[in-house]
Motif scaffolding. Structure first.
Motif, mmCIF file in Angstrom:
data_model
loop_
_atom_site.group_PDB
_atom_site.id
_atom_site.type_symbol
_atom_site.label_atom_id
_atom_site.label_comp_id
_atom_site.label_asym_id
_atom_site.label_seq_id
_atom_site.Cartn_x
_atom_site.Cartn_y
_atom_site.Cartn_z
ATOM 1 N N THR A 1 -3.436 -7.269 13.463
ATOM 2 C CA THR A 1 -4.187 -7.445 12.216
ATOM 3 C C THR A 1 -3.550 -8.443 11.252
ATOM 4 N N GLY A 2 -2.289 -8.760 11.473
ATOM 5 C CA GLY A 2 -1.577 -9.631 10.542
ATOM 6 C C GLY A 2 -1.063 -8.897 9.317
ATOM 7 N N ALA A 3 -1.043 -7.565 9.382
ATOM 8 C CA ALA A 3 -0.561 -6.765 8.249
ATOM 9 C C ALA A 3 0.919 -7.010 8.020
ATOM 10 N N LYS A 4 1.319 -7.095 6.756
ATOM 11 C CA LYS A 4 2.705 -7.379 6.402
ATOM 12 C C LYS A 4 3.580 -6.142 6.346
ATOM 13 N N SER A 5 2.967 -4.970 6.280
ATOM 14 C CA SER A 5 3.709 -3.710 6.232
ATOM 15 C C SER A 5 2.800 -2.609 6.759
ATOM 16 N N THR A 6 3.365 -1.434 6.914
ATOM 17 C CA THR A 6 2.565 -0.309 7.381
ATOM 18 C C THR A 6 1.518 0.077 6.353
ATOM 19 N N ILE A 7 1.881 0.083 5.086
ATOM 20 C CA ILE A 7 0.903 0.424 4.044
ATOM 21 C C ILE A 7 -0.210 -0.614 4.001
ATOM 22 N N HIS A 8 0.139 -1.874 4.226
ATOM 23 C CA HIS A 8 -0.861 -2.940 4.278
ATOM 24 C C HIS A 8 -1.796 -2.708 5.471
ATOM 25 N N VAL B 1 2.035 1.255 16.043
ATOM 26 C CA VAL B 1 1.970 0.713 14.683
ATOM 27 C C VAL B 1 2.360 -0.768 14.689
ATOM 28 N N ALA B 2 3.427 -1.105 15.390
ATOM 29 C CA ALA B 2 3.884 -2.495 15.448
ATOM 30 C C ALA B 2 2.826 -3.397 16.078
ATOM 31 N N ARG B 3 2.205 -2.942 17.163
ATOM 32 C CA ARG B 3 1.161 -3.751 17.808
ATOM 33 C C ARG B 3 -0.043 -3.915 16.889
ATOM 34 N N ALA B 4 -0.405 -2.856 16.184
ATOM 35 C CA ALA B 4 -1.537 -2.934 15.257
ATOM 36 C C ALA B 4 -1.234 -3.891 14.111
ATOM 37 N N ARG B 5 -0.006 -3.844 13.612
ATOM 38 C CA ARG B 5 0.382 -4.773 12.536
ATOM 39 C C ARG B 5 0.281 -6.207 13.031
ATOM 40 N N ALA C 1 -7.736 -9.704 14.744
ATOM 41 C CA ALA C 1 -8.404 -8.684 15.561
ATOM 42 C C ALA C 1 -8.220 -7.291 14.968
ATOM 43 N N ASP C 2 -9.120 -6.407 15.351
ATOM 44 C CA ASP C 2 -9.017 -5.008 14.947
ATOM 45 C C ASP C 2 -8.050 -4.267 15.864
ATOM 46 N N PRO C 3 -7.418 -3.212 15.360
ATOM 47 C CA PRO C 3 -6.560 -2.377 16.205
ATOM 48 C C PRO C 3 -7.378 -1.692 17.299
#
Length: 72
Positions: free
Chosen positions: A46-53, A39-43, A2-4
């Motif tokens: 989205t399944g992002a592995k890090s903040t930069i990701h 940031v944590a919820r958005a990660r 999902a999108d943030p």
């Protein structure tokens, strides 16, 4: 994935411009913990592995604008 949410994207866009958690919290009149939570919820969303990701994914999906250099 999902999108943030819009509030999460606002934080991510500010992060993409190099703002710190403290600066984002001040600008949005939030606590630093609230910014980190977004940031944590958005990660997670989205399944992002890090903040930069996370920032890279949002840019790649055109959810936040790409930075443009000023050559004036």
């Amino acid at each position: 994935m999902a999108d943030p949410t819009h509030p999460e994207l606002v934080v991510i866009a500010l992060m993409s411009r190099g703002h710190t958690y403290d600066a984002i919290a001040r600008a949005l009149v939030l606590s630093v913990d609230a910014v980190k939570s977004r940031v944590a919820r958005a990660r997670q969303r989205t399944g992002a592995k890090s903040t930069i990701h996370l920032v890279a994914l949002c840019m790649a999906r055109h959810l936040i604008p790409l930075l443009r250099e000023d050559h004036s």
